[in-house]
Design a protein around this motif. Structure first.
Motif, mmCIF file in Angstrom:
data_model
loop_
_atom_site.group_PDB
_atom_site.id
_atom_site.type_symbol
_atom_site.label_atom_id
_atom_site.label_comp_id
_atom_site.label_asym_id
_atom_site.label_seq_id
_atom_site.Cartn_x
_atom_site.Cartn_y
_atom_site.Cartn_z
ATOM 1 N N SER A 1 0.825 -1.209 0.000
ATOM 2 C CA SER A 1 0.000 0.000 0.000
ATOM 3 C C SER A 1 0.859 1.259 0.000
ATOM 4 C CB SER A 1 -0.931 0.003 1.214
ATOM 5 O OG SER A 1 -1.826 -1.090 1.160
ATOM 6 N N MET A 2 2.042 1.177 0.606
ATOM 7 C CA MET A 2 2.945 2.320 0.630
ATOM 8 C C MET A 2 3.658 2.498 -0.710
ATOM 9 S SD MET A 2 4.559 1.535 4.399
ATOM 10 C CE MET A 2 5.648 2.929 4.498
ATOM 11 N N LEU A 3 3.813 1.414 -1.448
ATOM 12 C CA LEU A 3 4.625 1.451 -2.659
ATOM 13 C C LEU A 3 3.801 1.578 -3.929
ATOM 14 C CD1 LEU A 3 7.703 1.239 -2.980
ATOM 15 C CD2 LEU A 3 7.399 -1.160 -3.570
ATOM 16 N N ASP A 4 2.627 0.940 -3.948
ATOM 17 C CA ASP A 4 1.854 0.815 -5.183
ATOM 18 C C ASP A 4 0.483 1.465 -5.004
ATOM 19 O OD1 ASP A 4 0.553 0.093 -7.480
ATOM 20 O OD2 ASP A 4 1.026 -2.029 -7.367
ATOM 21 N N ASN B 1 10.455 15.236 2.900
ATOM 22 C CA ASN B 1 10.253 16.153 1.775
ATOM 23 C C ASN B 1 10.262 15.452 0.417
ATOM 24 O OD1 ASN B 1 12.913 15.468 1.713
ATOM 25 N ND2 ASN B 1 13.709 17.570 1.772
ATOM 26 N N ILE B 2 10.215 14.121 0.432
ATOM 27 C CA ILE B 2 10.097 13.349 -0.812
ATOM 28 C C ILE B 2 8.971 12.343 -0.639
ATOM 29 C CG2 ILE B 2 12.532 13.571 -1.466
ATOM 30 C CD1 ILE B 2 13.004 10.783 -0.320
ATOM 31 N N PRO B 3 8.386 11.828 -1.735
ATOM 32 C CA PRO B 3 7.319 10.831 -1.608
ATOM 33 C C PRO B 3 7.770 9.614 -0.807
ATOM 34 C CG PRO B 3 7.451 11.647 -3.859
ATOM 35 C CD PRO B 3 8.638 12.203 -3.132
ATOM 36 N N VAL B 4 6.835 9.008 -0.095
ATOM 37 C CA VAL B 4 7.158 7.869 0.762
ATOM 38 C C VAL B 4 7.780 6.725 -0.041
ATOM 39 C CG1 VAL B 4 6.160 6.070 2.221
ATOM 40 C CG2 VAL B 4 5.401 8.436 2.467
ATOM 41 N N LYS B 5 7.217 6.433 -1.211
ATOM 42 C CA LYS B 5 7.741 5.297 -1.971
ATOM 43 C C LYS B 5 9.158 5.557 -2.462
ATOM 44 C CE LYS B 5 5.423 6.428 -6.379
ATOM 45 N NZ LYS B 5 4.470 5.889 -7.398
ATOM 46 N N VAL B 6 9.511 6.824 -2.715
ATOM 47 C CA VAL B 6 10.888 7.151 -3.090
ATOM 48 C C VAL B 6 11.823 6.861 -1.917
ATOM 49 C CG1 VAL B 6 12.459 9.001 -3.767
ATOM 50 C CG2 VAL B 6 10.169 8.870 -4.774
ATOM 51 N N LYS B 7 11.377 7.201 -0.710
ATOM 52 C CA LYS B 7 12.168 6.926 0.494
ATOM 53 C C LYS B 7 12.376 5.421 0.663
ATOM 54 C CE LYS B 7 14.142 7.463 4.503
ATOM 55 N NZ LYS B 7 15.538 7.944 4.600
ATOM 56 N N LEU B 8 11.322 4.648 0.467
ATOM 57 C CA LEU B 8 11.439 3.197 0.602
ATOM 58 C C LEU B 8 12.414 2.622 -0.421
ATOM 59 C CD1 LEU B 8 7.748 2.069 1.233
ATOM 60 C CD2 LEU B 8 9.588 2.358 2.898
#
Length: 678
Positions: free
Chosen positions: A223-226, A253-260
């Protein structure tokens, strides 16, 4: 929770009375050799190509060992669960909805950093999994040390294979069998398969959603990624999840999926550290790319290879063609001498043998062409062609996503048109679909060979190569015109990956060619067989009844036949070209399928190539060849177009192609003698 119907049938397969629950999903990035491994596992001769978008639906096959059936699914390649391309949608859907499958994750050992991102994401789903490192023959470091490290870290089987050289496939089969025999259900500790930094963040989100029932770690992660998973599969409300996610990742300051993803890449670097790996990102033949990928030199090389392909096809295939031609005529003489009934003898010789046999005369050339195209595909060269032509298509108004369907058109226009579904932009999809009918398919190849030899006995290979290049030019020009005047708008972009150049001569290549030749022969036996019988009947009957087989050999008597009457009705359309009525009849039947055009010529003119050649001048042969090249490919193409672009644009395509074909044929017939022969 919204349930979406799976993209492909992954229900239980049955063999006899035994049901198979052993589902194997081949998953990986594009160009990792998944389809080749699928072929080697199942024995299927599925098309293998090195450009994105070909495998846009899952292919399935089976292998049977120890009395148990294992169903294998070759899923479309994608880069990760945050990938929102059309190619990735069906793969992710099957992975989401499959119950207890065995995932075989195929990665390219030359690009470990990028490929292992998907591996790490798959591990978080807590499904049974095997990691396959492909192309191990192309690296020079200790592969055993790498497999041992990854096996220890990920707690899953890790194998090294070389699919192109068919090494390690037996071991992969045994590993698949072992996974199903030793584990009825997946019992691994979920935490062992989680990168610690990512797991910590995910569990923070999960903790704030603790009131949800049956909440699983993998569901929170996906759910966090897709975004599609969150919308259609997630067991909790979107607004609630997004609120919790925002609280946990406050200040980011960046989207959560980018952080993951960034965190997963950090984990990958840690996983590979200390091994002393020197990735072989460069192929042994990479120096060739300096020339193959050059904007101008690459096009020259491509043109030379096109000419060389047809030269080999003519020179080598022509030897067998002469033998088959002589064999067909001898067989016809034997049948006529053996059967006293003239009507039955004519049906077998003048109908079936003349129609179907005349097409089979060109089977050697078709086979050689399939082999050459297969070598170009599996070697990775066609991807280079995609690269150097991408800039021209971009200028024409479409993205690189249109290249794969256009290249598929050289095999058959029907699946090529259907494959335009991979193009997300509707305008680009329609433009590409409407241009594909101009790409010369394999069914038109025997026609080009036949009339190319009549245009020039000295250089037929150049004539046919020129015809193919013309078909490409017309298709690209059509894209430009449609995009400029009818389908305006922004074009999408495509990131393309170049596979390593390799030597593709292996059993899979030959099995693929065998399957293509078999399909070609099957097509002749089905649609063409019925068509030649109908044409034979029309040629020996008139409005008054049967006039006999003699009409096939007597031009005066033939004028009484229904076939002649059929062609005479529209002869005025082709009057400026001076074509015989029999040619017009063949063109009408060729509208059904292009193989039938050759079959019709065999019935109406006879199977002797020398006699048929005497009916045409070089100019008339060239004008007819170009007309066949450009006019409506077949009924199957028309139906495919109607399905993808609608009735109105399908009618436009038919009118446009017929008009263009007529104009080109008229100009060549009227002025070709002056241009070509002075």
């Amino acid at each position: 929770m919204t349930k979406i119907k799976p993209c492909c049938d992954i229900e239980n397969e049955t063999i006899g009375d035994k049901q198979s629950n052993n589902r194997v999903l081949l998953v990986g990035n594009p160009n990792t050799g998944k389809s080749l491994i699928f072929n080697l596992l199942t024995g299927y001769s599925v098309k293998v190509a090195n450009f994105s978008g070909v495998t846009f639906q899952a292919k399935s096959g089976r292998f049977i060992e120890n009395g148990h059936s294992h169903m294998v699914y070759d899923l479309p390649g994608f880069y990760g669960f945050s990938d929102d391309t059309a190619e990735s949608a069906s793969s992710k859907r099957v992975i989401y909805e499959s119950e207890d499958p065995l995932i075989v994750n195929v990665i390219d050992i030359n690009h470990l950093d990028r490929n292992l991102l998907l591996t790490k994401e798959l591990l978080l789903l807590n499904k049974r999994m095997i990691l396959v490192l492909n192309f191990v023959d192309t690296v020079h470091y200790d592969v055993n040390a790498l497999t041992s490290r990854l096996r220890s870290l990920y707690n899953i089987p890790v194998l090294g294979v070389s699919a192109i050289k068919e090494r390690g496939i037996r071991g992969l089969k045994q590993t698949i069998i072992g996974e199903f025999e030793t584990l009825e259900a997946h019992t691994k500790d979920d935490k062992l398969m989680r990168p610690s930094k990512v797991a910590e963040r995910i569990e923070q989100v999960a903790a704030k959603l603790n009131d949800e029932k049956e909440l699983r770690f993998s569901e929170v992660f996906l759910s966090m990624l897709d975004e599609e998973y969150l919308k259609d599969y997630s067991p909790f409300a979107n607004d609630k999840f997004m609120k919790v996610e925002k609280e946990v990742f406050k200040g980011l300051n960046i989207p959560v999926k980018v952080k993951l993803i960034d965190t997963l890449y950090e984990e990958i670097q840690s996983d590979l550290s200390g091994l002393g790996l020197i990735e072989d990102n460069e192929s042994k033949l990479l120096f060739l790319d300096r020339f193959l990928l050059n904007q101008y030199v690459g096009l020259i090389i491509f043109s030379v290879l096109i000419w060389l392909s047809f030269k080999i096809t003519f020179d080598l295939g022509g030897i067998f063609t002469i033998w088959i031609d002589a064999g067909v005529r001898i067989l016809g003489d034997v049948i006529k001498a053996s059967l006293p009934n003239a009507l039955i003898a004519s049906f077998l010789v003048d109908g079936l043998l003349a129609g179907i046999g005349f097409i089979l005369i060109f089977l050697p050339q078709v086979t050689i062409l399939f082999l050459i195209i297969g070598i170009m595909e599996q070697s990775g060269y066609l991807t280079r062609v995609v690269y150097i032509t991408d800039r021209f298509l971009t200028r024409a108004g479409v993205s690189g996503k249109s290249i794969a369907p256009l290249l598929l058109g050289f095999g058959c226009n029907v699946p090529a048109i259907l494959s335009t579904r991979i193009i997300p932009d509707s305008n680009e999809k329609k433009v590409t679909a409407l241009s594909i009918p101009f790409v010369s398919c394999s069914a038109r190849f025997p026609i080009l060979v036949l009339f190319g030899s009549m245009v020039s006995t000295a250089y037929p290979d150049l004539i046919v190569a020129g015809a193919y290049l013309l078909s490409i030019a017309v298709a690209v020009t059509t894209i430009f015109l449609l995009r400029k005047f009818f389908f305006r708008g922004k074009q999408s972009l495509m990131i393309m990956e170049l596979p390593n150049l390799q030597f593709p001569l292996n059993n899979t290549l030959f099995n693929q060619v065998y399957a293509q030749v078999k399909d070609f022969i099957k097509g002749i036996g089905k649609g063409v067989g019925i068509g030649v019988v109908i044409l034979w009947l029309l040629s020996i009957t008139s409005f008054r009844g049967l006039i006999g087989p003699a009409a096939l050999h007597d031009p005066i008597l033939f004028k009484q036949s229904l076939a002649y009457s059929l062609g005479q009705y529209i002869q005025f359309v082709f009057y400026p070209m001076g074509w015989d009525v029999r040619i017009i009849v063949a063109l009408l039947f060729g509208f059904i399928t292009k193989e039938l055009f050759i079959g019709a010529l065999g019935i109406l003119y006879g199977t002797n190539l020398a006699i048929l050649s005497q009916q045409f001048t070089p100019v008339s042969a060239l004008s007819l060849m170009l007309f066949v090249l450009l006019y409506v490919p077949c009924l199957g193409t028309v139906f495919a177009l109607k399905q993808e672009v609608g009735t109105r644009w399908t009618l436009f395509s038919m009118v446009y192609s017929l008009t263009l074909a007529w104009v080109v044929a008229f100009v060549v017939y009227s002025f070709g003698g002056l241009i070509l022969f002075g």
